[in-house]
Design a protein around this motif. Sequence first.
Motif, PDB file in Angstrom:
ATOM      1  N   SER A 156       0.854  -1.190   0.000  1.00  0.00           N
ATOM      2  CA  SER A 156       0.000   0.000   0.000  1.00  0.00           C
ATOM      3  C   SER A 156       0.889   1.240   0.000  1.00  0.00           C
ATOM      4  N   ALA A 157       0.288   2.392   0.225  1.00  0.00           N
ATOM      5  CA  ALA A 157       1.044   3.641   0.224  1.00  0.00           C
ATOM      6  C   ALA A 157       1.675   3.874   1.597  1.00  0.00           C
ATOM      7  N   TYR A 158       2.922   4.293   1.568  1.00  0.00           N
ATOM      8  CA  TYR A 158       3.670   4.631   2.770  1.00  0.00           C
ATOM      9  C   TYR A 158       4.374   5.965   2.531  1.00  0.00           C
ATOM     10  N   ALA A 159       4.683   6.664   3.608  1.00  0.00           N
ATOM     11  CA  ALA A 159       5.391   7.940   3.500  1.00  0.00           C
ATOM     12  C   ALA A 159       6.881   7.678   3.310  1.00  0.00           C
ATOM     13  N   LEU A 160       7.416   8.070   2.155  1.00  0.00           N
ATOM     14  CA  LEU A 160       8.842   7.976   1.862  1.00  0.00           C
ATOM     15  C   LEU A 160       9.452   9.348   2.087  1.00  0.00           C
ATOM     16  N   SER A 161      10.528   9.417   2.890  1.00  0.00           N
ATOM     17  CA  SER A 161      11.129  10.696   3.248  1.00  0.00           C
ATOM     18  C   SER A 161      12.625  10.711   2.991  1.00  0.00           C
ATOM     19  N   HIS A 162      13.099  11.866   2.554  1.00  0.00           N
ATOM     20  CA  HIS A 162      14.534  12.130   2.359  1.00  0.00           C
ATOM     21  C   HIS A 162      14.686  13.641   2.335  1.00  0.00           C
ATOM     22  N   ASP A 163      15.797  14.137   2.850  1.00  0.00           N
ATOM     23  CA  ASP A 163      16.010  15.592   2.894  1.00  0.00           C
ATOM     24  C   ASP A 163      15.899  16.239   1.515  1.00  0.00           C
ATOM     25  N   ALA A 164      16.310  15.531   0.465  1.00  0.00           N
ATOM     26  CA  ALA A 164      16.311  16.110  -0.885  1.00  0.00           C
ATOM     27  C   ALA A 164      14.918  16.211  -1.509  1.00  0.00           C
ATOM     28  N   ILE A 165      13.970  15.394  -1.045  1.00  0.00           N
ATOM     29  CA  ILE A 165      12.639  15.394  -1.678  1.00  0.00           C
ATOM     30  C   ILE A 165      11.503  15.718  -0.716  1.00  0.00           C
ATOM     31  N   GLY A 166      11.763  15.706   0.571  1.00  0.00           N
ATOM     32  CA  GLY A 166      10.697  15.868   1.553  1.00  0.00           C
ATOM     33  C   GLY A 166      10.032  14.524   1.802  1.00  0.00           C
ATOM     34  N   SER A 167       8.752  14.548   2.115  1.00  0.00           N
ATOM     35  CA  SER A 167       7.999  13.329   2.411  1.00  0.00           C
ATOM     36  C   SER A 167       6.809  13.220   1.463  1.00  0.00           C
ATOM     37  N   HIS A 168       6.636  12.017   0.899  1.00  0.00           N
ATOM     38  CA  HIS A 168       5.541  11.772  -0.042  1.00  0.00           C
ATOM     39  C   HIS A 168       4.951  10.392   0.216  1.00  0.00           C
ATOM     40  N   ASP A 169       3.619  10.296   0.186  1.00  0.00           N
ATOM     41  CA  ASP A 169       2.955   9.007   0.282  1.00  0.00           C
ATOM     42  C   ASP A 169       3.009   8.341  -1.086  1.00  0.00           C
ATOM     43  N   LEU A 170       3.691   7.196  -1.151  1.00  0.00           N
ATOM     44  CA  LEU A 170       3.895   6.503  -2.423  1.00  0.00           C
ATOM     45  C   LEU A 170       3.581   5.021  -2.271  1.00  0.00           C
ATOM     46  N   LEU A 171       3.066   4.439  -3.340  1.00  0.00           N
ATOM     47  CA  LEU A 171       2.767   3.007  -3.360  1.00  0.00           C
ATOM     48  C   LEU A 171       4.069   2.244  -3.559  1.00  0.00           C
ATOM     49  N   ILE A 172       4.355   1.317  -2.667  1.00  0.00           N
ATOM     50  CA  ILE A 172       5.569   0.513  -2.741  1.00  0.00           C
ATOM     51  C   ILE A 172       5.196  -0.957  -2.610  1.00  0.00           C
ATOM     52  N   HIS A 173       5.945  -1.815  -3.297  1.00  0.00           N
ATOM     53  CA  HIS A 173       5.716  -3.241  -3.156  1.00  0.00           C
ATOM     54  C   HIS A 173       7.049  -3.982  -3.208  1.00  0.00           C
ATOM     55  N   ARG A 174       7.029  -5.166  -2.637  1.00  0.00           N
ATOM     56  CA  ARG A 174       8.217  -6.027  -2.629  1.00  0.00           C
ATOM     57  C   ARG A 174       8.282  -6.745  -3.965  1.00  0.00           C
ATOM     58  N   VAL A 175       9.504  -6.930  -4.495  1.00  0.00           N
ATOM     59  CA  VAL A 175       9.653  -7.587  -5.794  1.00  0.00           C
ATOM     60  C   VAL A 175      10.588  -8.785  -5.691  1.00  0.00           C
ATOM     61  N   GLY A 176      10.190  -9.842  -6.391  1.00  0.00           N
ATOM     62  CA  GLY A 176      10.986 -11.034  -6.611  1.00  0.00           C
ATOM     63  C   GLY A 176      11.742 -11.631  -5.451  1.00  0.00           C
ATOM     64  N   PRO A 177      12.011 -12.902  -5.566  1.00  0.00           N
ATOM     65  CA  PRO A 177      12.864 -13.551  -4.566  1.00  0.00           C
ATOM     66  C   PRO A 177      14.304 -13.074  -4.764  1.00  0.00           C
ATOM     67  N   SER A 178      14.974 -12.850  -3.670  1.00  0.00           N
ATOM     68  CA  SER A 178      16.336 -12.343  -3.744  1.00  0.00           C
ATOM     69  C   SER A 178      17.038 -12.633  -2.427  1.00  0.00           C
ATOM     70  N   ASP A 179      18.366 -12.643  -2.479  1.00  0.00           N
ATOM     71  CA  ASP A 179      19.134 -12.781  -1.240  1.00  0.00           C
ATOM     72  C   ASP A 179      18.934 -11.561  -0.357  1.00  0.00           C
ATOM     73  N   GLU A 180      18.595 -10.458  -0.983  1.00  0.00           N
ATOM     74  CA  GLU A 180      18.395  -9.194  -0.291  1.00  0.00           C
ATOM     75  C   GLU A 180      16.986  -8.696  -0.640  1.00  0.00           C
ATOM     76  N   PRO A 181      16.153  -8.384   0.374  1.00  0.00           N
ATOM     77  CA  PRO A 181      14.806  -7.890   0.074  1.00  0.00           C
ATOM     78  C   PRO A 181      14.863  -6.638  -0.801  1.00  0.00           C
ATOM     79  N   LEU A 182      14.082  -6.628  -1.891  1.00  0.00           N
ATOM     80  CA  LEU A 182      14.023  -5.488  -2.794  1.00  0.00           C
ATOM     81  C   LEU A 182      12.601  -4.957  -2.863  1.00  0.00           C
ATOM     82  N   PHE A 183      12.496  -3.644  -2.978  1.00  0.00           N
ATOM     83  CA  PHE A 183      11.208  -2.966  -3.004  1.00  0.00           C
ATOM     84  C   PHE A 183      11.186  -2.001  -4.173  1.00  0.00           C
ATOM     85  N   GLU A 184      10.002  -1.803  -4.748  1.00  0.00           N
ATOM     86  CA  GLU A 184       9.892  -1.019  -5.976  1.00  0.00           C
ATOM     87  C   GLU A 184       8.802   0.032  -5.852  1.00  0.00           C
TER      88      GLU A 184
END
Length: 92
Positions: A60-88
């Motif tokens: 679902s949508a979560y607040a993504l924050s960084h000093d360069a962009i501020g905070s934005h509610d964006l839809l994020i999801h986990r992708v594919g099996p991997s040794d390291e969890p990846l999100f898109e």
Amino acid sequence: MTTIEKLTADVFKPLVGETFDMEGRSLTLKTVTEGKAPTPSLPAPFTLEFSGPEDFHPMSAYALSHDAIGSHDLLIHRVGPSDEPLFEIIFG
């Protein structure tokens, strides 16, 4: 803060390798992949790929924050099996 309309691949490219906050979770920006704009009047679509915690399973949508962009509610999801969890996050 950058408005969501002004968030483009070019805004995120210099931030590859940096840590973003997503509601108390740390995500590291791994890649920015830019597509082709469908028409000259529309922005090019792009995808952000992050690494993050194993126990994070967003769909679902979560607040993504960084000093360069501020905070934005964006839809994020986990992708594919991997040794390291990846999100898109997809724009466009």
